[in-house]
Design a protein around this motif. Structure first.
Motif, short mmCIF file in Angstrom:
data_model
loop_
_atom_site.label_atom_id
_atom_site.label_comp_id
_atom_site.label_asym_id
_atom_site.label_seq_id
_atom_site.Cartn_x
_atom_site.Cartn_y
_atom_site.Cartn_z
N GLU A 26 -56.87 -15.50 -38.97
CA GLU A 26 -56.30 -14.11 -38.07
C GLU A 26 -55.36 -14.48 -37.03
O GLU A 26 -54.46 -14.45 -36.92
CB GLU A 26 -57.79 -13.13 -38.06
CG GLU A 26 -57.10 -12.29 -36.98
CD GLU A 26 -57.89 -10.66 -37.19
OE1 GLU A 26 -58.26 -10.45 -36.05
OE2 GLU A 26 -58.93 -11.35 -37.51
N GLU B 12 -52.19 -5.87 -42.79
CA GLU B 12 -52.79 -5.41 -44.21
C GLU B 12 -52.93 -7.00 -44.43
O GLU B 12 -54.20 -6.97 -44.61
CB GLU B 12 -51.66 -5.36 -45.17
CG GLU B 12 -51.72 -3.59 -44.52
CD GLU B 12 -50.59 -3.33 -45.64
OE1 GLU B 12 -49.73 -4.08 -46.48
OE2 GLU B 12 -49.73 -2.08 -45.51
N ASP C 265 -56.60 -7.67 -43.13
CA ASP C 265 -57.78 -7.19 -43.61
C ASP C 265 -57.97 -7.85 -44.90
O ASP C 265 -59.14 -7.85 -45.01
CB ASP C 265 -57.02 -5.54 -43.71
CG ASP C 265 -57.33 -5.29 -42.39
OD1 ASP C 265 -58.02 -5.49 -41.45
OD2 ASP C 265 -56.67 -3.97 -42.58
N VAL C 266 -57.20 -8.50 -45.65
CA VAL C 266 -56.99 -8.50 -47.09
C VAL C 266 -57.80 -10.34 -46.78
O VAL C 266 -58.99 -10.18 -47.47
CB VAL C 266 -55.92 -8.83 -47.75
CG1 VAL C 266 -55.93 -9.86 -48.80
CG2 VAL C 266 -56.00 -7.73 -47.73
N ARG D 299 -60.26 -11.26 -44.05
CA ARG D 299 -60.98 -11.29 -44.01
C ARG D 299 -62.54 -10.12 -44.95
O ARG D 299 -63.51 -11.20 -44.80
CB ARG D 299 -61.07 -9.78 -42.79
CG ARG D 299 -60.80 -10.05 -41.17
CD ARG D 299 -60.99 -8.48 -40.09
NE ARG D 299 -60.09 -9.02 -39.00
CZ ARG D 299 -60.32 -8.44 -38.23
NH1 ARG D 299 -60.33 -6.99 -38.62
NH2 ARG D 299 -59.51 -8.15 -37.09
N THR D 300 -61.65 -9.66 -46.13
CA THR D 300 -62.48 -9.03 -47.17
C THR D 300 -62.99 -10.87 -48.23
O THR D 300 -64.13 -10.51 -48.47
CB THR D 300 -61.84 -8.00 -47.81
OG1 THR D 300 -61.68 -6.70 -46.79
CG2 THR D 300 -62.11 -7.33 -48.93
N TYR D 301 -61.35 -10.81 -48.77
CA TYR D 301 -61.37 -12.26 -49.32
C TYR D 301 -62.45 -13.37 -48.94
O TYR D 301 -63.66 -13.93 -50.13
CB TYR D 301 -60.13 -12.47 -49.88
CG TYR D 301 -60.15 -13.53 -50.66
CD1 TYR D 301 -60.17 -13.28 -51.93
CD2 TYR D 301 -59.72 -14.75 -50.11
CE1 TYR D 301 -59.73 -14.66 -52.98
CE2 TYR D 301 -59.82 -15.39 -50.82
CZ TYR D 301 -59.97 -15.36 -52.84
OH TYR D 301 -59.78 -16.56 -53.14
N LYS E 78 -64.55 -13.54 -47.32
CA LYS E 78 -66.28 -13.07 -46.45
C LYS E 78 -67.29 -13.63 -48.08
O LYS E 78 -67.27 -13.97 -49.09
CB LYS E 78 -66.56 -10.95 -46.69
CG LYS E 78 -66.35 -11.00 -45.03
CD LYS E 78 -66.99 -9.62 -45.49
CE LYS E 78 -66.49 -9.08 -44.86
NZ LYS E 78 -67.19 -7.61 -44.77
#
Length: 90
Positions: A57, A80, A83-84, A86-88, A90
């Motif tokens: 990031e 975007e 955000d992706v 961070r989600t991926y 995890k």
């Protein structure tokens, strides 16, 4: 470099990961149950993933475009992507 600016925060994360690795090593040496070992591995994995996400990031924000300081379509795309990631990761 952004990693030098954030050195203290990144080093704190590394120290936590190092502590988790040492706990895992002790658990293996003491032949604890596999469930506990798996929990320790999972916590280390989460910590490494968190470090990875943070560095990625910061890289996007400092070397590509910072969505907080820009309103272009590239900045929206960077937001975007962050955000992706961070989600991926995890």
């Amino acid at each position: 470099m952004h990693t030098a600016k954030d050195k203290a925060r990144l080093m704190a994360r590394i120290r936590r990961i190092k502590g988790q690795a040492e706990a895992l090593e002790r658990a293996l040496e003491n032949e604890v149950g596999c469930a506990e070992v798996l929990m320790l591995v999972a916590s280390m994995r989460g910590a490494v993933n968190g470090l990875t996400a943070e560095v990625m990031e910061d890289h996007i924000r400092h070397h590509i475009v910072d969505p907080a300081n820009d309103n272009s379509s590239q900045a929206r795309g960077a937001a975007e992507l962050i955000d992706v990631l961070r989600t991926y990761i995890k």
